[in-house]
Design a protein around this motif. Structure first.
Motif, PDB file in Angstrom:
ATOM      1  N   MET A 111       0.935  -1.160   0.092  1.00  0.00           N
ATOM      2  CA  MET A 111      -0.086  -0.441  -0.131  1.00  0.00           C
ATOM      3  C   MET A 111       0.340   1.113  -0.174  1.00  0.00           C
ATOM      4  N   ALA A 112       0.469   2.722  -1.224  1.00  0.00           N
ATOM      5  CA  ALA A 112       1.320   3.748  -0.891  1.00  0.00           C
ATOM      6  C   ALA A 112       1.061   4.269   0.666  1.00  0.00           C
ATOM      7  N   ALA A 113       1.864   4.770   0.602  1.00  0.00           N
ATOM      8  CA  ALA A 113       2.303   5.647   1.958  1.00  0.00           C
ATOM      9  C   ALA A 113       1.168   7.242   2.074  1.00  0.00           C
ATOM     10  N   ARG A 114       0.668   7.495   3.189  1.00  0.00           N
ATOM     11  CA  ARG A 114      -0.764   8.623   2.586  1.00  0.00           C
ATOM     12  C   ARG A 114       0.388   9.692   3.191  1.00  0.00           C
ATOM     13  N   MET A 115      -0.322  10.508   2.028  1.00  0.00           N
ATOM     14  CA  MET A 115       1.065  11.931   1.692  1.00  0.00           C
ATOM     15  C   MET A 115      -0.016  12.817   2.084  1.00  0.00           C
ATOM     16  N   PRO A 116      -1.013  13.181   3.493  1.00  0.00           N
ATOM     17  CA  PRO A 116      -1.876  14.356   3.213  1.00  0.00           C
ATOM     18  C   PRO A 116      -1.546  15.830   2.016  1.00  0.00           C
ATOM     19  N   VAL A 117      -2.942  15.763   2.090  1.00  0.00           N
ATOM     20  CA  VAL A 117      -2.985  17.488   0.927  1.00  0.00           C
ATOM     21  C   VAL A 117      -1.427  18.356   0.800  1.00  0.00           C
ATOM     22  N   ARG A 118      -1.855  18.845   2.209  1.00  0.00           N
ATOM     23  CA  ARG A 118      -1.007  20.570   2.279  1.00  0.00           C
ATOM     24  C   ARG A 118       1.088  19.267   2.279  1.00  0.00           C
ATOM     25  N   ARG A 119       0.864  18.058   2.772  1.00  0.00           N
ATOM     26  CA  ARG A 119       2.266  17.560   2.469  1.00  0.00           C
ATOM     27  C   ARG A 119       2.850  17.554   0.978  1.00  0.00           C
ATOM     28  N   ARG A 120       1.734  17.201  -0.127  1.00  0.00           N
ATOM     29  CA  ARG A 120       2.303  16.628  -0.985  1.00  0.00           C
ATOM     30  C   ARG A 120       2.294  18.003  -1.859  1.00  0.00           C
ATOM     31  N   HIS A 121       1.438  18.922  -1.365  1.00  0.00           N
ATOM     32  CA  HIS A 121       1.096  20.387  -1.730  1.00  0.00           C
ATOM     33  C   HIS A 121       2.926  20.861  -2.132  1.00  0.00           C
ATOM     34  N   LEU A 122       3.601  21.051  -0.328  1.00  0.00           N
ATOM     35  CA  LEU A 122       4.731  21.287  -0.032  1.00  0.00           C
ATOM     36  C   LEU A 122       5.896  20.918  -0.659  1.00  0.00           C
ATOM     37  N   VAL A 123       5.178  19.449  -1.300  1.00  0.00           N
ATOM     38  CA  VAL A 123       6.973  18.695  -2.399  1.00  0.00           C
ATOM     39  C   VAL A 123       6.793  19.409  -3.036  1.00  0.00           C
ATOM     40  N   ILE A 124       5.171  19.647  -3.653  1.00  0.00           N
ATOM     41  CA  ILE A 124       5.501  19.636  -5.036  1.00  0.00           C
ATOM     42  C   ILE A 124       6.038  21.491  -5.338  1.00  0.00           C
ATOM     43  N   GLN A 125       5.727  22.400  -4.277  1.00  0.00           N
ATOM     44  CA  GLN A 125       5.733  23.512  -4.621  1.00  0.00           C
ATOM     45  C   GLN A 125       7.856  23.341  -4.340  1.00  0.00           C
ATOM     46  N   LEU A 126       8.199  22.811  -3.509  1.00  0.00           N
ATOM     47  CA  LEU A 126      10.309  22.352  -2.503  1.00  0.00           C
ATOM     48  C   LEU A 126      10.450  22.588  -4.456  1.00  0.00           C
ATOM     49  N   LYS A 127       9.945  21.059  -4.547  1.00  0.00           N
ATOM     50  CA  LYS A 127      10.581  20.310  -6.443  1.00  0.00           C
ATOM     51  C   LYS A 127      10.368  21.227  -7.469  1.00  0.00           C
ATOM     52  N   ARG A 128       9.321  22.267  -7.672  1.00  0.00           N
ATOM     53  CA  ARG A 128       9.309  23.213  -8.859  1.00  0.00           C
ATOM     54  C   ARG A 128      10.304  24.365  -8.478  1.00  0.00           C
ATOM     55  N   LEU A 129      10.271  24.520  -6.790  1.00  0.00           N
ATOM     56  CA  LEU A 129      11.124  25.835  -6.849  1.00  0.00           C
ATOM     57  C   LEU A 129      12.823  25.344  -7.195  1.00  0.00           C
ATOM     58  N   ARG A 130      12.988  24.226  -7.040  1.00  0.00           N
ATOM     59  CA  ARG A 130      14.915  23.639  -7.408  1.00  0.00           C
ATOM     60  C   ARG A 130      15.338  23.842  -8.618  1.00  0.00           C
ATOM     61  N   ARG A 131      14.194  23.042  -9.659  1.00  0.00           N
ATOM     62  CA  ARG A 131      14.236  23.017 -10.455  1.00  0.00           C
ATOM     63  C   ARG A 131      14.102  24.538 -11.507  1.00  0.00           C
ATOM     64  N   ASP A 140      -8.799  13.887   2.351  1.00  0.00           N
ATOM     65  CA  ASP A 140      -8.521  12.964   2.079  1.00  0.00           C
ATOM     66  C   ASP A 140      -7.882  11.920   3.048  1.00  0.00           C
ATOM     67  N   THR A 141      -8.756  11.772   3.827  1.00  0.00           N
ATOM     68  CA  THR A 141      -9.409  10.037   4.638  1.00  0.00           C
ATOM     69  C   THR A 141      -9.615   8.561   3.584  1.00  0.00           C
ATOM     70  N   ASP A 142      -9.204   7.811   4.188  1.00  0.00           N
ATOM     71  CA  ASP A 142      -9.141   6.882   3.381  1.00  0.00           C
ATOM     72  C   ASP A 142     -11.065   6.372   3.020  1.00  0.00           C
ATOM     73  N   GLY A 150      -1.008   5.046  -8.605  1.00  0.00           N
ATOM     74  CA  GLY A 150      -1.960   4.039  -9.012  1.00  0.00           C
ATOM     75  C   GLY A 150      -3.386   4.141  -8.593  1.00  0.00           C
ATOM     76  N   THR A 151      -3.460   3.005  -7.655  1.00  0.00           N
ATOM     77  CA  THR A 151      -5.532   3.146  -7.685  1.00  0.00           C
ATOM     78  C   THR A 151      -5.442   3.006  -6.091  1.00  0.00           C
ATOM     79  N   ASP A 152      -4.492   2.881  -5.743  1.00  0.00           N
ATOM     80  CA  ASP A 152      -4.397   3.372  -3.596  1.00  0.00           C
ATOM     81  C   ASP A 152      -5.293   4.052  -3.216  1.00  0.00           C
ATOM     82  N   ALA A 153      -6.184   4.304  -2.561  1.00  0.00           N
ATOM     83  CA  ALA A 153      -6.570   5.493  -1.704  1.00  0.00           C
ATOM     84  C   ALA A 153      -5.602   5.878  -0.937  1.00  0.00           C
ATOM     85  N   ALA A 154      -4.574   5.628  -0.373  1.00  0.00           N
ATOM     86  CA  ALA A 154      -3.250   6.238   0.166  1.00  0.00           C
ATOM     87  C   ALA A 154      -2.917   7.321  -0.868  1.00  0.00           C
TER      88      ALA A 154
END
Length: 281
Positions: free
Chosen positions: A1-21, A247-249, A227-231
């Protein structure tokens, strides 16, 4: 099962990678410049961390020369993550661009829309006609800028090297409503037909004849990342001016069930294409 990444954490990660690029820096250049270990930066960009330090986010934003508003938002996310209040639950306080960032990273997009063609699938003229009726948009210059953003959004999702699987269920009302007049709607319908011929775009029309159905209510979008996992998913509920992320299961499973049943009530992809072609006659 994929590890849960809550919405704001995912947003943070996406933004940090974008800024670095955008800063033109490699991971090695960043961790060496900050005196970190390689593993620390890799875990941060993978969302594989237990706690966030505001100082770490501040340091990254400085080296990336991030815009002040973006930097403050990301630093606040780090600060909020240390409070007792569950910061990953239902909320609407992220920047408006958060949805676009999440959508660009998604590998699966499932959307149900009632009265309008989904934004990803709209033509420029259709979108412009909608914007000209909005009480929140003022003047042709603002419309022009928003149209540029919409076009870039569509390219970033539909035309990237590995596009996501897009599944859209559109109410019959959306394709019959004459947004912008007859010619604009014909162009929009032709665009939907062309998109439906792409291998990773499924468009289904939910006919009036279907009667009551599982998705009766507000439009929603399910964004899948692992993938298709709810997490690995997020549900976005669209409202007139704001939006809510779930984002809860349990919530994700519920909306996936709703979407699946709504697909069952809609015409097949092939029958939907035939239906759209008949609208052009």
């Amino acid at each position: 099962m994929a590890a849960r990444m809550p919405v704001r954490r995912r947003h943070l990660v996406i933004q940090l990678k974008r800024l670095r690029r955008e800063a033109g820096l490699s991971q090695d250049e960043v961790w060496k410049a900050l005196g970190w270990s390689r593993a620390k930066l890799q875990r941060l960009e993978a969302g594989d961390f237990q706690r966030l330090r505001a100082g770490d986010i501040m340091a990254l934003c400085q080296i990336y020369k991030a815009d002040e508003a973006v930097a403050q938002e990301l630093i606040q996310i780090a600060r909020d993550s240390r409070t007792e209040k569950p910061w990953w639950t239902q909320y609407k306080d992220v920047l408006p661009g958060a949805f676009l960032g999440l959508e660009t990273e998604a590998t699966l997009i499932q959307e149900y829309n009632i009265a309008l063609v989904p934004g990803l699938l709209q033509t420029r003229d259709y979108t412009a006609a909608l914007m000209r009726t909005s009480v929140d948009i003022h003047g042709e210059e603002e419309i022009r800028r928003r149209l540029e953003i919409r076009a870039e959004r569509q390219r970033a999702v539909l035309d990237r090297d590995n596009p996501p699987m897009v599944m859209a269920v559109i109410d019959e009302a959306a394709v019959r409503r004459q947004i912008g007049g007859g010619e604009t709607m014909k162009s929009q319908v032709r665009h939907l037909i062309e998109l439906s011929e792409r291998p990773r775009v499924d468009i289904q029309v939910l006919p009036f004849a279907a009667g009551a159905h599982a998705a009766a209510g507000i439009p929603f979008t399910i964004l899948g990342f692992d993938g298709t996992d709810a997490a690995g998913s997020v549900v976005y509920l669209e409202t007139h001016k704001d939006g809510y992320y779930l984002d809860t299961d349990e919530e994700i499973a519920r909306y996936r069930l709703i979407f699946g049943r709504t697909q069952g009530s809609a015409m097949s992809v092939e029958d939907s294409r035939d239906f759209l072609e008949r609208l052009l006659v």
